[in-house]
Design a protein around this motif. Structure first.
Motif, mmCIF file in Angstrom:
data_model
loop_
_atom_site.group_PDB
_atom_site.id
_atom_site.type_symbol
_atom_site.label_atom_id
_atom_site.label_comp_id
_atom_site.label_asym_id
_atom_site.label_seq_id
_atom_site.Cartn_x
_atom_site.Cartn_y
_atom_site.Cartn_z
ATOM 1 N N GLU A 175 0.864 -1.228 -0.184
ATOM 2 C CA GLU A 175 -0.022 0.025 -0.205
ATOM 3 C C GLU A 175 0.937 1.166 0.015
ATOM 4 N N ARG A 176 1.711 1.233 0.820
ATOM 5 C CA ARG A 176 2.667 2.448 0.973
ATOM 6 C C ARG A 176 3.567 2.409 -0.324
ATOM 7 N N MET A 177 3.796 1.419 -1.171
ATOM 8 C CA MET A 177 4.665 1.597 -2.496
ATOM 9 C C MET A 177 3.695 2.251 -3.498
ATOM 10 N N ILE A 178 2.376 1.633 -3.423
ATOM 11 C CA ILE A 178 1.332 2.255 -4.557
ATOM 12 C C ILE A 178 1.047 3.943 -4.091
ATOM 13 N N GLU A 179 1.144 4.194 -2.792
ATOM 14 C CA GLU A 179 0.796 5.558 -2.546
ATOM 15 C C GLU A 179 1.845 6.433 -2.885
ATOM 16 N N ARG A 180 3.331 5.903 -2.743
ATOM 17 C CA ARG A 180 4.412 6.552 -3.045
ATOM 18 C C ARG A 180 4.675 6.880 -4.627
ATOM 19 N N LEU A 181 4.561 5.604 -5.233
ATOM 20 C CA LEU A 181 4.634 6.015 -6.615
ATOM 21 C C LEU A 181 3.499 6.384 -7.408
ATOM 22 N N ASP A 182 2.174 6.387 -6.993
ATOM 23 C CA ASP A 182 1.214 6.878 -7.782
ATOM 24 C C ASP A 182 1.148 8.464 -7.889
ATOM 25 N N ALA A 183 1.894 9.240 -8.873
ATOM 26 C CA ALA A 183 1.786 10.584 -8.782
ATOM 27 C C ALA A 183 0.572 11.133 -9.171
ATOM 28 N N ASP A 184 -0.201 10.353 -10.049
ATOM 29 C CA ASP A 184 -1.532 11.122 -10.355
ATOM 30 C C ASP A 184 -2.602 10.649 -9.501
ATOM 31 N N GLU A 185 -2.338 9.993 -8.323
ATOM 32 C CA GLU A 185 -3.216 9.337 -7.272
ATOM 33 C C GLU A 185 -4.537 8.741 -7.828
ATOM 34 N N SER A 204 1.038 3.552 -13.153
ATOM 35 C CA SER A 204 1.292 3.590 -14.404
ATOM 36 C C SER A 204 2.683 3.338 -14.939
ATOM 37 N N GLU A 205 2.737 2.687 -16.355
ATOM 38 C CA GLU A 205 3.985 2.578 -16.972
ATOM 39 C C GLU A 205 5.013 3.704 -16.577
ATOM 40 N N GLU A 206 4.587 5.001 -16.910
ATOM 41 C CA GLU A 206 5.320 6.185 -16.663
ATOM 42 C C GLU A 206 5.865 6.305 -15.106
ATOM 43 N N GLU A 207 4.743 6.073 -14.260
ATOM 44 C CA GLU A 207 5.014 6.261 -12.904
ATOM 45 C C GLU A 207 6.239 5.167 -12.494
ATOM 46 N N PHE A 208 6.070 4.110 -12.905
ATOM 47 C CA PHE A 208 7.129 2.883 -12.744
ATOM 48 C C PHE A 208 8.381 3.147 -13.393
ATOM 49 N N ALA A 226 9.484 6.340 -13.811
ATOM 50 C CA ALA A 226 10.262 7.517 -13.161
ATOM 51 C C ALA A 226 10.765 6.892 -11.886
ATOM 52 N N ALA A 227 10.064 5.524 -11.092
ATOM 53 C CA ALA A 227 10.589 5.245 -9.895
ATOM 54 C C ALA A 227 12.038 4.562 -10.386
ATOM 55 N N LYS A 228 11.837 3.766 -11.389
ATOM 56 C CA LYS A 228 12.986 3.178 -11.613
ATOM 57 C C LYS A 228 14.311 4.093 -12.060
ATOM 58 N N GLU A 229 13.827 5.171 -12.680
ATOM 59 C CA GLU A 229 15.099 6.252 -13.041
ATOM 60 C C GLU A 229 15.177 6.651 -11.592
ATOM 61 N N ARG A 230 14.665 6.936 -10.805
ATOM 62 C CA ARG A 230 14.982 7.501 -9.228
ATOM 63 C C ARG A 230 16.123 6.411 -8.842
ATOM 64 N N GLY A 231 15.905 5.338 -9.300
ATOM 65 C CA GLY A 231 16.924 4.043 -8.454
ATOM 66 C C GLY A 231 16.240 3.541 -7.327
ATOM 67 N N GLY A 232 14.786 3.638 -7.268
ATOM 68 C CA GLY A 232 14.329 2.851 -6.174
ATOM 69 C C GLY A 232 14.363 3.763 -5.055
ATOM 70 N N LYS A 233 15.015 4.864 -5.061
ATOM 71 C CA LYS A 233 14.959 5.843 -3.820
ATOM 72 C C LYS A 233 13.599 6.183 -3.249
ATOM 73 N N ARG A 234 13.505 6.064 -2.005
ATOM 74 C CA ARG A 234 12.082 6.287 -1.501
ATOM 75 C C ARG A 234 11.682 7.908 -1.511
ATOM 76 N N GLY A 235 10.493 8.019 -1.576
ATOM 77 C CA GLY A 235 9.925 9.141 -1.613
ATOM 78 C C GLY A 235 9.670 9.909 -2.971
ATOM 79 N N GLY A 236 9.178 11.414 -2.923
ATOM 80 C CA GLY A 236 9.192 11.995 -4.201
ATOM 81 C C GLY A 236 8.341 11.374 -5.287
ATOM 82 N N GLY A 237 7.549 10.824 -5.064
ATOM 83 C CA GLY A 237 6.583 10.273 -5.965
ATOM 84 C C GLY A 237 5.543 11.303 -6.366
ATOM 85 N N ARG A 253 9.474 15.904 -8.693
ATOM 86 C CA ARG A 253 8.152 16.167 -9.423
ATOM 87 C C ARG A 253 8.200 15.622 -10.649
ATOM 88 N N GLY A 254 8.906 14.338 -10.656
ATOM 89 C CA GLY A 254 8.675 13.450 -12.106
ATOM 90 C C GLY A 254 9.443 14.153 -13.037
#
Length: 165
Positions: free
Chosen positions: A118-128, A133-137, A139-150, A164-165
């Motif tokens: 649930e926290r992962m979805i909340e953290r990565l789901d930028a458009d809530e 989405s593939e784009e949100e995924f 973006a998270a991969k590009e950040r290197g799996g770092k927490r936060g900022g989604g 901010r993506g």
């Protein structure tokens, strides 16, 4: 004389710690009883040197008196495998709800769909929208799996860094 013995003991200790160790306790360092080979309640320079020699010999698998890259790699791989096995044992102990020594799917089910997911979805789901989405995924991969900022609006996203993506 005492200073000389102290310096030799320190040098021997550094030598013992510089070589990859054969695990002797939780810290990969020999305990007092292991070093006190004659059991007289004290550790002599000779005992320290013997321990260092034994550790070197354990790594020097071909017995040529030198440590090759292959021997050092093999020792490092063995230590990594031992630590990995210990970690897996701790994981089983922690998650094995029925104490049968193995993990069933049901014992892991809560973790996969539980608060962490649930926290992962909340953290990565930028458009809530409740999904990643593939784009949100990406973006998270590009950040290197770092927490936060989604989150794009800066609200939520955990311990974010303001990405901010």
């Amino acid at each position: 004389m005492k200073t000389q013995i102290l310096m030799i003991a320190i040098a021997a200790g550094l030598t013992l710690n510089a070589l990859p160790a054969v695990a002797q306790d939780a810290n990969d360092r020999p305990d007092f009883a292991t070093l006190d080979t004659d059991g007289d309640g004290s550790i002599t320079l000779e005992e320290l040197q013997a321990a260092g020699d034994a550790r070197f010999a354990a790594i020097d698998t071909d017995g040529d008196g030198a440590l090759s890259a292959e021997e050092l790699t093999a020792q490092a791989d063995e230590r990594r495998a031992e630590r990995r096995a210990e970690g897996i044992e701790r994981m089983i102990e922690r998650l094995d709800e029925n104490d049968d020594g193995v993990l069933q799917q049901a014992e892991l089910q809560d973790r996969r769909g539980g608060p962490d997911a649930e926290r992962m979805i909340e953290r990565l789901d930028a458009d809530e929208d409740g999904a990643i989405s593939e784009e949100e995924f990406a973006a998270a991969k590009e950040r290197g799996g770092k927490r936060g900022g989604g989150k794009r609006d800066g609200k939520g996203g955990g311990r974010g860094n303001g990405d901010r993506g």
